[in-house]
Design an enzyme around this catalytic site. Structure first.
Site, PDB file in Angstrom:
ATOM      1  N   MET A 181      -8.548   8.457  -0.295  1.00 27.37           N
ATOM      2  CA  MET A 181      -9.347   8.953   0.831  1.00 27.37           C
ATOM      3  C   MET A 181      -9.787  10.384   0.550  1.00 27.37           C
ATOM      4  O   MET A 181      -9.012  11.180   0.004  1.00 27.37           O
ATOM      5  CB  MET A 181      -8.528   8.910   2.126  1.00 27.37           C
ATOM      6  N   HIS A 221      -1.387  -1.309  -4.146  1.00 31.83           N
ATOM      7  CA  HIS A 221      -2.657  -0.918  -3.532  1.00 31.83           C
ATOM      8  C   HIS A 221      -2.669   0.593  -3.342  1.00 31.83           C
ATOM      9  O   HIS A 221      -1.759   1.164  -2.719  1.00 31.83           O
ATOM     10  CB  HIS A 221      -2.822  -1.626  -2.186  1.00 31.83           C
ATOM     11  N   MET A 251     -11.920  -4.861   5.910  1.00 33.46           N
ATOM     12  CA  MET A 251     -11.031  -3.928   6.602  1.00 33.46           C
ATOM     13  C   MET A 251     -10.709  -4.489   7.983  1.00 33.46           C
ATOM     14  O   MET A 251     -11.615  -4.782   8.771  1.00 33.46           O
ATOM     15  CB  MET A 251     -11.685  -2.562   6.728  1.00 33.46           C
ATOM     16  N   MET A 265     -12.046   4.964  -0.793  1.00 31.12           N
ATOM     17  CA  MET A 265     -12.652   5.299   0.496  1.00 31.12           C
ATOM     18  C   MET A 265     -13.217   6.709   0.384  1.00 31.12           C
ATOM     19  O   MET A 265     -12.750   7.650   1.031  1.00 31.12           O
ATOM     20  CB  MET A 265     -11.612   5.181   1.610  1.00 31.12           C
ATOM     21  N   ASP A 321      -4.755   3.582  -1.815  1.00 34.94           N
ATOM     22  CA  ASP A 321      -5.812   3.968  -0.884  1.00 34.94           C
ATOM     23  C   ASP A 321      -6.238   5.406  -1.159  1.00 34.94           C
ATOM     24  O   ASP A 321      -5.512   6.349  -0.818  1.00 34.94           O
ATOM     25  CB  ASP A 321      -5.328   3.839   0.558  1.00 34.94           C
ATOM     26  N   ASP A 362      -6.983  -5.545   4.706  1.00 31.89           N
ATOM     27  CA  ASP A 362      -6.244  -4.285   4.688  1.00 31.89           C
ATOM     28  C   ASP A 362      -6.253  -3.692   6.096  1.00 31.89           C
ATOM     29  O   ASP A 362      -7.318  -3.377   6.630  1.00 31.89           O
ATOM     30  CB  ASP A 362      -6.913  -3.323   3.698  1.00 31.89           C
ATOM     31  N   SER A 406       0.838  -1.199   0.000  1.00 31.33           N
ATOM     32  CA  SER A 406       0.000   0.000   0.000  1.00 31.33           C
ATOM     33  C   SER A 406       0.869   1.243   0.000  1.00 31.33           C
ATOM     34  O   SER A 406       1.640   1.474   0.941  1.00 31.33           O
ATOM     35  CB  SER A 406      -0.910   0.017   1.220  1.00 31.33           C
ATOM     36  N   HIS A 435      -8.548   1.425  -4.143  1.00 33.39           N
ATOM     37  CA  HIS A 435      -9.506   1.264  -3.051  1.00 33.39           C
ATOM     38  C   HIS A 435     -10.101   2.631  -2.753  1.00 33.39           C
ATOM     39  O   HIS A 435      -9.432   3.498  -2.176  1.00 33.39           O
ATOM     40  CB  HIS A 435      -8.762   0.678  -1.847  1.00 33.39           C
TER      41      HIS A 435
END
Length: 214
Positions: free
Chosen positions: A36, A32, A136, A67, A34, A175, A7, A65
């Site tokens: 946000m 990965h 998660m 979020m 992330d 994760d 990540s 991913h």
């Protein structure tokens, strides 16, 4: 086979392209990403321009991913930036079925993520449409958090749900708080894709770190 997805949330942002290339050289399987938004989770990270800027630094697939709230509004932007697979949160999608199918209609594998407080039963209406389920194992928003033990119960529930429906080809991803100690636990519980941030990027010997996770 265990898939290791370093990540980049834990990478050195000032050298992000180099960090991604180093993760590939060390034996990572996916990168990965992330994303946000500062609303659904209390942090801001990468948007499509950053993803597009580093896409050429690796041949590994970008496992994006999201979020973020209203992910359906920006799917095209992330795909255009270089996402190879997209996971959305069940908690953010008013029309989860529609969003999953929007991803698949654009030619990408689709995943659904569940926060620690979200029951596995929420997957029932879309389980046959998924390529990946992400459990998660921390509350999302920050790197470096401790693994939540109850996640193992949820992993076993997901694995049972998939097996009962003949969906063994669906990836089960974890994760949060994944390291050499927790990796065997989540593998035994049914996970086959391990997202690891600090367990990879905070280590001097990243190849050894990835080998230890695997």
């Amino acid at each position: 086979m265990t898939i290791i997805a370093p990540s980049i949330l834990s990478a050195d942002f000032s050298r992000l392209g180099e960090e991604i290339a180093a993760a590939e050289a060390a034996g990572g399987d996916w990168i990965h990403v992330d994303v946000m938004d500062g609303h659904f989770v209390p942090n801001l990270t990468f948007g499509p321009p950053v993803i597009a800027a580093v896409r050429s630094t690796t041949t590994l697939p970008f496992d994006v991913h999201l979020m973020i709230e209203r992910p359906e509004l920006s799917l095209h932007d992330y795909i255009a930036a270089g996402a190879d697979r997209i996971t959305v949160h069940a908690e953010t999608c008013t029309h989860l079925h529609r969003t999953v199918h929007s991803i698949k209609e654009k030619g990408l594998p689709a995943g659904v993520a569940l926060n620690p407080g979200t029951p596995v039963s929420l997957l029932e209406p879309v389980i046959h449409d998924l390529d990946l389920v992400l459990i998660m194992t921390v509350n999302p928003g920050f790197g470096g958090q401790s693994f939540i033990p109850y996640s193992l119960v949820k992993l076993r529930q997901v694995k049972s749900m998939l097996t009962e429906r003949g969906l063994e080809g669906v990836h089960v991803q974890v994760d949060g708080g994944i390291n050499a100690e927790t990796a065997p636990l989540v593998r035994e519980a049914g996970a086959n894709v391990l997202v690891a941030g600090n367990a990879v990027f905070a280590q001097q010997d990243r190849a050894a770190a990835i080998a230890a996770l695997r």
